[in-house]
Design a protein around this motif. Structure first.
Motif, short mmCIF file in Angstrom:
data_model
loop_
_atom_site.label_atom_id
_atom_site.label_comp_id
_atom_site.label_asym_id
_atom_site.label_seq_id
_atom_site.Cartn_x
_atom_site.Cartn_y
_atom_site.Cartn_z
N GLU A 225 40.20 30.42 52.47
CA GLU A 225 40.10 31.51 52.67
C GLU A 225 41.04 32.75 52.27
OE1 GLU A 225 37.78 32.61 56.29
OE2 GLU A 225 36.74 30.89 56.45
N CYS A 226 42.28 32.66 52.36
CA CYS A 226 42.88 34.32 52.17
C CYS A 226 43.31 33.69 50.61
CB CYS A 226 44.00 33.35 53.52
SG CYS A 226 45.74 35.00 52.57
N LEU A 227 44.50 32.49 50.26
CA LEU A 227 44.01 31.91 48.78
C LEU A 227 42.86 32.47 47.75
CD1 LEU A 227 45.97 28.66 48.99
CD2 LEU A 227 46.84 31.14 48.66
N GLU A 228 41.75 32.22 48.39
CA GLU A 228 40.31 32.73 47.61
C GLU A 228 40.21 33.96 47.60
OE1 GLU A 228 36.77 30.55 48.43
OE2 GLU A 228 37.72 29.06 48.40
N SER A 229 40.38 34.78 48.56
CA SER A 229 40.11 36.07 48.69
C SER A 229 41.03 36.78 47.43
CB SER A 229 40.73 36.64 50.57
OG SER A 229 39.52 36.29 50.57
N LEU A 230 42.92 36.44 48.14
CA LEU A 230 43.74 36.60 46.58
C LEU A 230 43.43 36.39 45.21
CD1 LEU A 230 46.63 35.75 48.70
CD2 LEU A 230 46.49 38.03 48.02
N ILE A 231 42.50 35.69 44.79
CA ILE A 231 41.35 35.32 43.45
C ILE A 231 41.28 36.19 43.47
CG2 ILE A 231 40.69 33.43 42.12
CD1 ILE A 231 41.54 31.53 43.81
N ALA A 232 40.02 37.11 44.09
CA ALA A 232 39.64 37.67 43.46
C ALA A 232 39.83 38.94 42.34
CB ALA A 232 38.65 38.57 45.14
N ASN A 233 40.80 39.35 42.94
CA ASN A 233 41.36 40.42 42.39
C ASN A 233 42.85 40.46 42.41
OD1 ASN A 233 39.21 41.89 42.14
ND2 ASN A 233 40.14 43.34 43.49
N ILE A 234 43.70 39.29 41.84
CA ILE A 234 44.99 38.56 41.29
C ILE A 234 45.69 39.34 40.49
CG2 ILE A 234 44.63 36.57 39.78
CD1 ILE A 234 47.07 37.07 43.33
N THR A 235 44.08 39.95 39.37
CA THR A 235 45.24 41.13 38.23
C THR A 235 45.85 42.07 38.43
OG1 THR A 235 42.54 41.24 37.96
CG2 THR A 235 44.17 39.70 36.52
N GLU A 236 44.96 42.60 39.74
CA GLU A 236 46.21 43.98 40.38
C GLU A 236 47.73 44.07 40.04
OE1 GLU A 236 44.29 46.89 41.76
OE2 GLU A 236 42.48 46.61 40.71
N PHE A 237 47.89 42.91 40.55
CA PHE A 237 49.51 42.52 40.58
C PHE A 237 50.00 42.25 39.40
CE2 PHE A 237 48.33 41.76 44.92
CZ PHE A 237 49.14 43.29 45.92
N ASP A 238 51.19 43.35 39.52
CA ASP A 238 51.75 43.55 37.95
C ASP A 238 52.53 42.39 37.56
OD1 ASP A 238 50.95 45.52 36.87
OD2 ASP A 238 51.79 46.82 37.74
N SER A 239 53.07 41.48 38.83
CA SER A 239 53.48 40.23 39.19
C SER A 239 53.11 39.67 39.87
CB SER A 239 55.50 40.58 39.19
OG SER A 239 54.96 42.12 40.88
N ALA A 240 52.09 39.17 39.65
CA ALA A 240 51.94 38.05 40.65
C ALA A 240 51.66 36.96 41.12
CB ALA A 240 50.36 37.86 40.38
N TYR A 241 52.29 36.19 40.21
CA TYR A 241 53.31 34.87 40.40
C TYR A 241 54.70 35.05 41.16
CZ TYR A 241 56.01 30.87 39.80
OH TYR A 241 57.03 30.07 39.78
#
Length: 256
Positions: A225-241
């Motif tokens: 659930e945590c990972l799926e929640s992160l996917i929702a707005n992962i583009t908010e991070f410039d250095s997501a990886y």
């Protein structure tokens, strides 16, 4: 009712029938609950189909819904039926808090005449929404997750209808802070996950940072659930990886 629904393409009620339709909705909502789970699910399915067919003629029976979600015992599952009914309304873009418009001129108010349709002065939209939110403190996962999902749906429908979500977000923030203060990381993640299903904007940078920070300590379904929640707005991070790598995402994938 089943016969009426079978005719739904030819027999949709007119505006002149709105009071009769609302009386029927009030009756169904008031009598939906049942000790037999199978019967209750059947009742919910019937209401769901009715609302899908007649949604242009239906308003929320606010007072009935309020009573169905107002059980204060946080160890009770009694409010589940009310949350389900609100979810059905929101799935059809019908807001659960409805105040009949004030009549103009000499026209009588549009009401069913039932005490169940007369909203008390103290039942404001804030109070109604607070009651939904209080269910997010319930001890049972199916209740607090359902309440959170309903809030996500409500935020989404308000957004679609160009209504302000600011006050509701303020109320929601208090509940999420409460979860954090209690050290309830699992319930916090589940609530965020349930909300973002319908309102991905809830996963802002602050929430994302909390999820990433706690990722290493999570296991099983909560981690998913945590990972799926992160996917929702992962583009908010410039250095997501890099952020996810620092949180141990590579270890998670390797062990997967």
């Amino acid at each position: 009712i089943v016969i009426l629904l079978s005719w739904h393409k030819q027999a949709i009620p007119s505006e002149l029938d709105s009071i009769a339709v609302q009386r029927l909705i009030e009756y169904l909502f008031s009598n939906c609950s049942h000790r037999n789970v199978i019967v209750m699910k059947s009742n919910l399915d019937l209401i769901k189909k009715l609302i899908e067919c007649w949604k242009e003629r239906i308003h929320s029976p606010t007072v009935i819904l309020y009573k169905l979600i107002s059980e204060p015992d946080l160890k009770s599952k009694q409010n589940a039926i009310g949350l389900s009914l609100i979810g059905i309304l929101l799935a059809n873009e019908i807001l659960p808090y409805y105040v009949p418009p004030t009549p103009t001129g000499n026209l009588p108010p549009v009401t069913t005449g039932s005490i169940l349709s007369t909203i008390p002065n103290d039942l404001t939209e804030d109070k109604f929404n607070d009651t939904i939110l209080r269910n997010m403190k319930n001890t049972y996962r199916n209740i607090y997750a359902a309440a959170a999902e309903v809030i996500g749906m409500l935020l989404n429908v308000k957004k679609l209808k160009n209504e302000s979500t600011q006050r509701l977000l303020e109320q929601l923030s208090l509940i999420l802070k409460w979860h954090n203060s209690q050290g309830l990381s699992d319930t916090y993640v589940t609530c965020i996950y349930s909300i973002q299903k319908h309102y991905s904007l809830i996963a802002d940078k602050t929430v994302m940072n909390k999820l990433i920070f706690g990722l290493k300590k999570m296991y099983g379904d909560i981690k998913i659930e945590c990972l799926e929640s992160l996917i929702a707005n992962i583009t908010e991070f410039d250095s997501a990886y890099l952020e996810l790598r620092a949180a141990g995402i590579l270890d998670i994938l390797i062990h997967k």
